[in-house]
Design an enzyme around this catalytic site. Structure first.
Site, PDB file in Angstrom:
ATOM      1  N   GLU A  99       0.055  -0.332   1.995  1.00  0.00           N
ATOM      2  CA  GLU A  99       1.486  -0.808   1.733  1.00  0.00           C
ATOM      3  C   GLU A  99       2.353   0.400   1.679  1.00  0.00           C
ATOM      4  OE1 GLU A  99       3.686  -2.785  -2.313  1.00  0.00           O
ATOM      5  OE2 GLU A  99       1.517  -2.140  -2.183  1.00  0.00           O
ATOM      6  N   TRP A 100       3.275   0.455   2.150  1.00  0.00           N
ATOM      7  CA  TRP A 100       4.187   1.613   2.345  1.00  0.00           C
ATOM      8  C   TRP A 100       4.859   1.914   0.959  1.00  0.00           C
ATOM      9  CZ3 TRP A 100       4.938   6.443   4.075  1.00  0.00           C
ATOM     10  CH2 TRP A 100       6.229   6.973   3.806  1.00  0.00           C
ATOM     11  N   ILE A 101       4.652   2.732   0.302  1.00  0.00           N
ATOM     12  CA  ILE A 101       5.363   2.811  -1.122  1.00  0.00           C
ATOM     13  C   ILE A 101       6.783   3.674  -0.896  1.00  0.00           C
ATOM     14  CG2 ILE A 101       5.444   3.432  -3.626  1.00  0.00           C
ATOM     15  CD1 ILE A 101       3.397   1.282  -2.861  1.00  0.00           C
TER      16      ILE A 101
ATOM     17  N   ASP B 278      -8.997  12.323  -9.742  1.00  0.00           N
ATOM     18  CA  ASP B 278      -8.471  13.368  -9.110  1.00  0.00           C
ATOM     19  C   ASP B 278      -6.932  13.435  -9.250  1.00  0.00           C
ATOM     20  OD1 ASP B 278      -8.481  15.538  -7.375  1.00  0.00           O
ATOM     21  OD2 ASP B 278      -8.812  14.256  -5.679  1.00  0.00           O
TER      22      ASP B 278
HETATM   23  P1  ADP Z   1      -4.809  12.899   1.755  1.00  0.00           P
HETATM   24  O1  ADP Z   1      -5.958  11.831   1.528  1.00  0.00           O
HETATM   25  O2  ADP Z   1      -5.051  13.632   2.918  1.00  0.00           O
HETATM   26  O3  ADP Z   1      -4.786  13.851   0.595  1.00  0.00           O
HETATM   27  P2  ADP Z   1      -2.842  11.094   0.630  1.00  0.00           P
HETATM   28  O4  ADP Z   1      -3.313   9.896   0.624  1.00  0.00           O
HETATM   29  O5  ADP Z   1      -2.729  12.022  -0.492  1.00  0.00           O
HETATM   30  O6  ADP Z   1      -3.541  11.997   1.838  1.00  0.00           O
HETATM   31  O7  ADP Z   1      -1.452  11.050   1.433  1.00  0.00           O
HETATM   32  C1  ADP Z   1      -0.693  12.316   1.519  1.00  0.00           C
HETATM   33  C2  ADP Z   1       1.007  12.108   1.104  1.00  0.00           C
HETATM   34  O8  ADP Z   1       1.332  10.741   1.782  1.00  0.00           O
HETATM   35  C3  ADP Z   1       0.776  11.952  -0.289  1.00  0.00           C
HETATM   36  O9  ADP Z   1       0.941  12.950  -0.863  1.00  0.00           O
HETATM   37  C4  ADP Z   1       2.025  11.135  -0.544  1.00  0.00           C
HETATM   38  O10 ADP Z   1       3.311  11.604  -0.804  1.00  0.00           O
HETATM   39  C5  ADP Z   1       2.226  10.103   0.535  1.00  0.00           C
HETATM   40  N1  ADP Z   1       1.539   8.768   0.409  1.00  0.00           N
HETATM   41  C6  ADP Z   1       0.107   8.495  -0.086  1.00  0.00           C
HETATM   42  N2  ADP Z   1      -0.004   7.340  -0.090  1.00  0.00           N
HETATM   43  C7  ADP Z   1       1.143   6.764   0.394  1.00  0.00           C
HETATM   44  C8  ADP Z   1       1.779   5.322   0.384  1.00  0.00           C
HETATM   45  N3  ADP Z   1       1.018   4.317   0.016  1.00  0.00           N
HETATM   46  N4  ADP Z   1       3.157   5.031   0.789  1.00  0.00           N
HETATM   47  C9  ADP Z   1       4.082   6.068   0.855  1.00  0.00           C
HETATM   48  N5  ADP Z   1       3.425   7.288   0.821  1.00  0.00           N
HETATM   49  C10 ADP Z   1       2.267   7.645   0.583  1.00  0.00           C
END
Ligand code: ADP
Length: 289
Positions: free
Chosen positions: A93-95, A196
């Site tokens: 889901e896009w947050i 984490d």
């Molecule tokens: P990685 O696994 O490479 O560390 P993340 O899952 O932390 O990547 O995602 C990178 C960035 O994307 C996060 O710092 C956050 O700001 C953004 N992000 C992560 N999940 C979502 C989501 N579901 N919707 C919108 N932005 C997200």
């Protein structure tokens, strides 16, 4: 990546037109994208170098937090279990939102409620990851045993293999691990922990609602989680106040804190190298001279 994203959309049965694909910055491991089709918006990330259970671990961690009904997490729509060399993808889901004044307060309160979900033992049933490093897990009756073996000893062994332990650091770290019972409790509440939780692993959704992302689940001492939030900053005093209104930290917290931060510093030492040596050495010096 575009082909991979298209493949994931097909798997999710979204056959509508892709209207936008935009790279999302911020992650340090995966390539991440905002994807909008005619039907839906997604957060999709991919990686070609991860073990097959990498995204499964993330997905089941998010599900476990969701099942606690305490704190929001994005809904996972799809994940791959890639063979070696294949690209693995995860779609969720896009947050979309922005931090509001109450975001951190709610994060603190919800996290405290999540920490009230307890197991009857310490550790976890499945291996997870901390950053890109494997985190083997199992269940233990003592938190001290779990923390000693699965956390500090495990990082000690990786550091030894990677040549990150000059003699003095090695001797001190061995001594600290052997004497850990002086500072680390055996039977704190076995709380459900994100595992984490640094500032990059919570995001704000609609109305500033806090969401946790990228968990590395473990059942253990909640002070371990709080100690990590303090290591690199990003959490406001309203977060800690709201947390402590529900779950006051133990009196021994300040004394344990550096020893819990040590795990994460060792992880950073092992991933990024000697720039994390001095803070590790400072903690070792303080506790074992
Ligand atoms: P990685 O696994 O490479 O560390 P993340 O899952 O932390 O990547 O995602 C990178 C960035 O994307 C996060 O710092 C956050 O700001 C953004 N992000 C992560 N999940 C979502 C989501 N579901 N919707 C919108 N932005 C997200």
């Amino acid at each position: 990546m575009k082909q991979e994203i298209e493949r994931v959309l097909r798997k999710m049965n979204d056959l509508s037109t892709i209207e936008e694909i935009r790279q999302v910055v911020g992650g340090d491991i995966n390539e991440a994208f905002y994807v909008r089709t005619k039907e839906e918006q997604y957060f999709i990330k991919g990686n070609s170098g991860v073990p097959s259970h990498f995204f499964k671990a993330e997905s089941s961690g998010l599900q476990l937090i969701r099942d606690s009904h305490t704190i929001s997490v994005p809904r996972v729509y799809y994940y791959d279990e890639p063979q070696q060399g294949e690209i693995g993808m995860l779609a969720m889901e896009w947050i979309d939102g922005q931090e509001k004044t109450h975001t951190q307060e709610k994060l603190g309160r919800n996290l405290a409620l999540m920490h009230q979900q307890i197991s009857d033992r310490y550790g976890f049933s499945d291996p997870t990851f901390v950053g890109e490093l494997d985190q083997p897990n199992d269940w233990r009756d003592s938190w001290l045993d779990y923390y000693q073996d699965f956390r500090l000893n495990h990082q000690f062994n990786i550091a030894l293999e990677k040549g990150r332990l000059p003699e003095k650091r090695k001797i001190r770290l061995e001594k600290l691990i052997l004497n850990l019972e002086q500072w680390i409790p055996s039977s704190p509440a076995p709380s459900l922990l994100h595992g984490d939780l640094w500032g990059g692993n919570f995001i704000a959704g609609l109305e500033g609602e806090p969401f946790l992302v990228d968990p590395s689940i473990v059942y253990g001492d909640s002070a371990f989680e709080l100690a990590f939030t303090e290591l690199f900053g990003g959490f406001q005093s309203s977060f800690y106040e709201a947390y402590e209104e529900i779950s006051p930290l133990p009196k021994t917290y300040e004394e344990m804190k550096p020893l819990y931060q040590l795990f994460y510093l060792l992880v950073h030492l092992n991933i990024f190298g000697e720039s994390y040596g001095p803070p590790v050495d400072r903690i070792l010096k303080r506790y074992v001279g």
